[in-house]
Scaffold this motif. Structure first.
Motif, mmCIF file in Angstrom:
data_model
loop_
_atom_site.group_PDB
_atom_site.id
_atom_site.type_symbol
_atom_site.label_atom_id
_atom_site.label_comp_id
_atom_site.label_asym_id
_atom_site.label_seq_id
_atom_site.Cartn_x
_atom_site.Cartn_y
_atom_site.Cartn_z
ATOM 1 N N LEU A 181 0.898 -1.149 0.077
ATOM 2 C CA LEU A 181 0.021 -0.286 0.547
ATOM 3 C C LEU A 181 0.908 1.236 0.236
ATOM 4 O O LEU A 181 1.816 1.144 0.768
ATOM 5 N N PHE A 182 0.707 1.925 -1.133
ATOM 6 C CA PHE A 182 1.988 3.271 -1.180
ATOM 7 C C PHE A 182 3.045 2.898 -0.988
ATOM 8 O O PHE A 182 3.517 3.801 -0.226
ATOM 9 N N GLY A 183 3.902 1.626 -1.316
ATOM 10 C CA GLY A 183 5.332 1.807 -1.837
ATOM 11 C C GLY A 183 5.566 0.216 -0.469
ATOM 12 O O GLY A 183 6.825 1.002 -0.945
ATOM 13 N N THR A 184 4.497 0.424 0.477
ATOM 14 C CA THR A 184 4.894 -0.231 2.106
ATOM 15 C C THR A 184 4.410 -1.218 2.076
ATOM 16 O O THR A 184 2.929 -1.408 2.048
ATOM 17 N N THR A 185 5.699 -2.065 1.995
ATOM 18 C CA THR A 185 4.841 -3.492 2.657
ATOM 19 C C THR A 185 3.642 -3.560 4.305
ATOM 20 O O THR A 185 4.285 -3.013 4.341
ATOM 21 N N LEU A 186 3.000 -4.249 3.453
ATOM 22 C CA LEU A 186 2.109 -4.766 5.029
ATOM 23 C C LEU A 186 1.698 -5.779 5.294
ATOM 24 O O LEU A 186 1.260 -7.009 4.757
ATOM 25 N N ASP A 187 2.241 -5.563 7.080
ATOM 26 C CA ASP A 187 2.225 -7.523 7.355
ATOM 27 C C ASP A 187 0.618 -7.757 8.536
ATOM 28 O O ASP A 187 -0.290 -6.719 8.221
ATOM 29 N N GLY A 188 0.721 -8.576 8.902
ATOM 30 C CA GLY A 188 -1.280 -8.851 8.777
ATOM 31 C C GLY A 188 -1.324 -7.950 10.099
ATOM 32 O O GLY A 188 -2.839 -7.516 10.121
ATOM 33 N N THR A 189 -0.223 -8.401 11.408
ATOM 34 C CA THR A 189 -1.040 -6.766 12.048
ATOM 35 C C THR A 189 -1.007 -5.523 11.989
ATOM 36 O O THR A 189 -2.410 -5.484 12.389
ATOM 37 N N GLN A 190 -0.735 -5.175 9.982
ATOM 38 C CA GLN A 190 -0.985 -3.601 10.079
ATOM 39 C C GLN A 190 -2.113 -3.890 9.767
ATOM 40 O O GLN A 190 -3.220 -3.091 9.421
ATOM 41 N N ILE A 191 -2.698 -4.860 8.347
ATOM 42 C CA ILE A 191 -3.983 -4.853 7.959
ATOM 43 C C ILE A 191 -5.074 -5.409 9.053
ATOM 44 O O ILE A 191 -6.541 -4.731 8.555
ATOM 45 N N ALA A 192 -4.589 -6.346 10.060
ATOM 46 C CA ALA A 192 -5.757 -6.119 11.505
ATOM 47 C C ALA A 192 -6.111 -4.919 11.881
ATOM 48 O O ALA A 192 -7.512 -4.598 12.398
ATOM 49 N N ALA A 193 -4.620 -4.197 12.379
ATOM 50 C CA ALA A 193 -5.683 -2.665 12.837
ATOM 51 C C ALA A 193 -5.925 -1.714 11.776
ATOM 52 O O ALA A 193 -6.651 -0.953 11.991
ATOM 53 N N LEU A 194 -5.736 -1.633 10.015
ATOM 54 C CA LEU A 194 -6.211 -0.609 9.178
ATOM 55 C C LEU A 194 -8.144 -1.473 9.691
ATOM 56 O O LEU A 194 -8.472 -0.764 8.797
ATOM 57 N N VAL A 195 -8.202 -3.365 9.409
ATOM 58 C CA VAL A 195 -9.742 -2.986 9.466
ATOM 59 C C VAL A 195 -10.231 -2.840 10.726
ATOM 60 O O VAL A 195 -11.145 -2.762 10.457
ATOM 61 N N GLY A 196 -9.880 -2.648 11.680
ATOM 62 C CA GLY A 196 -10.423 -3.106 13.316
ATOM 63 C C GLY A 196 -11.008 -1.296 12.806
ATOM 64 O O GLY A 196 -11.785 -0.454 13.366
ATOM 65 N N LEU A 197 -9.374 -0.159 12.773
ATOM 66 C CA LEU A 197 -9.715 1.698 11.956
ATOM 67 C C LEU A 197 -11.378 1.728 11.838
ATOM 68 O O LEU A 197 -11.884 2.241 11.666
ATOM 69 N N LEU A 198 -11.213 0.686 10.394
ATOM 70 C CA LEU A 198 -12.677 1.037 9.779
ATOM 71 C C LEU A 198 -13.928 0.867 10.021
ATOM 72 O O LEU A 198 -14.542 1.187 10.247
ATOM 73 N N ALA A 199 -13.937 -0.786 10.690
ATOM 74 C CA ALA A 199 -14.934 -0.767 11.611
ATOM 75 C C ALA A 199 -15.308 -0.129 12.355
ATOM 76 O O ALA A 199 -16.645 0.605 12.825
#
Length: 67
Positions: free
Chosen positions: A3-21
């Protein structure tokens, strides 16, 4: 995932999903609060109108033995 040139691991993806929720929950809460505010204002204006009509003197002069 990249995303935007940086690799996201599972924890960061889970954090983004939590913020969107959390954002979705806040949007629904604000929508419900707006609906309650709209209902309360309508109810309040109805009560004020009832009080105003009840406190007004009769529109015609009373006639008859009790008027």
């Amino acid at each position: 995932m990249t995303l935007f040139g940086t690799t996201l691991d599972g924890t960061q993806i889970a954090a983004l999903v939590g913020l969107l929720a959390t954002l979705v929950i806040w949007i629904f809460a604000l929508r419900d609060a707006e609906g309650y505010r709209r209902w309360f204002r309508g109810w309040s204006s109805e009560k004020k109108a009832e009080t105003r009509t009840r406190d007004e003197p009769p529109s015609r002069t009373p006639t008859g033995p009790w008027g």
